[in-house]
Motif scaffolding. Structure first.
Motif, short mmCIF file in Angstrom:
data_model
loop_
_atom_site.label_atom_id
_atom_site.label_comp_id
_atom_site.label_asym_id
_atom_site.label_seq_id
_atom_site.Cartn_x
_atom_site.Cartn_y
_atom_site.Cartn_z
N ALA A 23 47.40 34.95 27.68
CA ALA A 23 48.73 34.88 28.30
C ALA A 23 49.22 36.23 28.81
N ALA A 24 48.61 37.31 28.34
CA ALA A 24 49.03 38.64 28.78
C ALA A 24 48.77 38.86 30.28
N LYS A 25 47.92 38.01 30.85
CA LYS A 25 47.61 38.07 32.28
C LYS A 25 48.89 38.11 33.14
N GLY A 26 49.83 37.27 32.76
CA GLY A 26 51.07 37.15 33.54
C GLY A 26 51.93 38.41 33.55
N LEU A 27 51.67 39.33 32.63
CA LEU A 27 52.51 40.54 32.55
C LEU A 27 52.16 41.54 33.64
N PHE A 28 50.90 41.58 34.03
CA PHE A 28 50.42 42.64 34.91
C PHE A 28 50.38 42.19 36.37
N SER A 29 51.03 42.96 37.23
CA SER A 29 51.11 42.61 38.66
C SER A 29 49.72 42.45 39.28
N PHE A 30 48.77 43.25 38.80
CA PHE A 30 47.43 43.23 39.40
C PHE A 30 46.51 42.16 38.80
N LEU A 31 46.99 41.42 37.81
CA LEU A 31 46.16 40.35 37.22
C LEU A 31 46.74 38.97 37.52
N ARG A 32 48.05 38.95 37.60
CA ARG A 32 48.82 37.71 37.72
C ARG A 32 48.22 36.72 38.71
N ASP A 33 47.91 37.22 39.94
CA ASP A 33 47.51 36.30 41.00
C ASP A 33 46.01 36.26 41.27
N SER A 34 45.20 36.81 40.37
CA SER A 34 43.77 36.77 40.64
C SER A 34 43.06 35.99 39.53
N ASP A 35 41.96 35.37 39.90
CA ASP A 35 41.25 34.51 38.96
C ASP A 35 40.47 35.32 37.93
N GLU A 36 40.04 36.50 38.34
CA GLU A 36 39.32 37.33 37.38
C GLU A 36 39.85 38.75 37.37
N VAL A 37 39.39 39.53 36.41
CA VAL A 37 39.82 40.92 36.32
C VAL A 37 39.23 41.67 37.52
N PRO A 38 40.07 42.22 38.40
CA PRO A 38 39.55 42.85 39.61
C PRO A 38 38.73 44.11 39.31
N ASP A 39 37.67 44.26 40.08
CA ASP A 39 36.68 45.29 39.80
C ASP A 39 37.10 46.71 40.14
N ASN A 40 37.82 46.82 41.23
CA ASN A 40 38.12 48.19 41.66
C ASN A 40 39.59 48.35 42.02
#
Ligand code: HEM
Length: 154
Positions: free
Chosen positions: A39-56
Motif C-alpha cells: 500500500a505504500a505505493k500510493g504515497l510516492f508520486s513516482f510509483l503511484r501511476d506505474s505498474d512496476e518500480v521504474p528503473d531509472n
C-alpha cells in the motif's frame, strides 16, 4: 547507547559499496518497500501511476540516496556528538514533506527493514550483525528526529 568508532566505520564502509551502484540499489530498496507494504505505493508520486518500480527514475533515486546518505551522516554525528544533529531547517522541511505526503510512523519501520535488506544484498559477504545494528541504530535516531518534527507539523 554509545555509538562507537567501529560502528561508524561499518556504516561508512558499506555506504561506499552501496554508492557504487545507486540505480540498482535504489530499485532494490523500493522493490523491498513494496514487498513489505504494497500500500505504500500510493504515497510516492513516482510509483503511484506505474505498474512496476521504474528503473531509472531520478526522484526514486533521490529518495533512496537521501535515506542511505542521511543515515550514514547520522552515524557520523552519533559518533562525534552522541546525537543526530540534522539542521533545524532541513528537519522542519522533512517533517512537513512527510506529513503532507501522508506518511505515518509505522512506515518508518518498513523503510528501515528495506534499508537493511538492501545493504545486506549490496555488501554480500561483508554483512554482519554488527553492521546491521550500526545501520539500525543510526536509522532509528534519524527517524525519531523526523517523526518528532512530523508531530510538530501535524
Ligand atoms: C520525500 C528523506 C523516510 C516517503 C522525501 C524527501 C527527502 C526524504 C529528503 C524529499 C523532500 C523534498 O521534496 O524536498 C527521507 C529520510 C527518511 C525518509 C531521510 C528516513 C530516515 C520516509 C518514509 C516514507 C517516506 C518512511 C514512507 C514510506 C516520502 C514521500 C516523499 C518523501 C512519499 C515525497 C516524494 C514524492 O512523492 O515525490 N523524503 N524520507 N519517506 N518521502 Fe521520505
Amino acid at each position: 547507547m554509545v555509538f562507537t568508532e567501529e560502528q561508524e566505520a561499518l556504516v561508512k564502509e558499506s555506504w561506499e559499496i552501496l554508492k557504487q551502484n545507486i540505480s540498482k540499489n535504489s530499485v532494490h530498496f523500493f522493490t523491498t518497500i513494496l514487498e513489505i507494504a504494497p500500500a505504500a505505493k500510493g504515497l510516492f508520486s513516482f510509483l503511484r501511476d506505474s505498474d512496476e518500480v521504474p528503473d531509472n527514475n531520478p526522484k526514486l533515486k533521490a529518495h533512496a540516496v537521501k535515506v542511505f546518505k542521511m543515515t550514514c551522516e547520522s552515524a557520523i554525528q552519533l559518533k562525534e556528538k552522541g546525537e543526530v544533529t540534522v539542521g533545524e531547517t532541513t528537519l522542519k522541511h522533512l517533517g512537513s514533506v512527510h506529513i503532507k505526503s501522508g506518511v505515518l510512523d509505522p512506515h518508518f519501520e518498513v523503510v528501515k527493514e528495506a534499508l537493511l535488506r538492501t545493504i545486506e544484498k549490496a555488501v554480500g559477504e561483508k554483512w554482519s550483525d554488527e553492521m546491521k545494528s550500526a545501520w539500525a541504530e543510526a536509522y532509528d535516531q534519524l527517524a525519531a528526529a523526523i517523526k518528532a518534527e512530523m508531530k510538530q507539523e501535524a
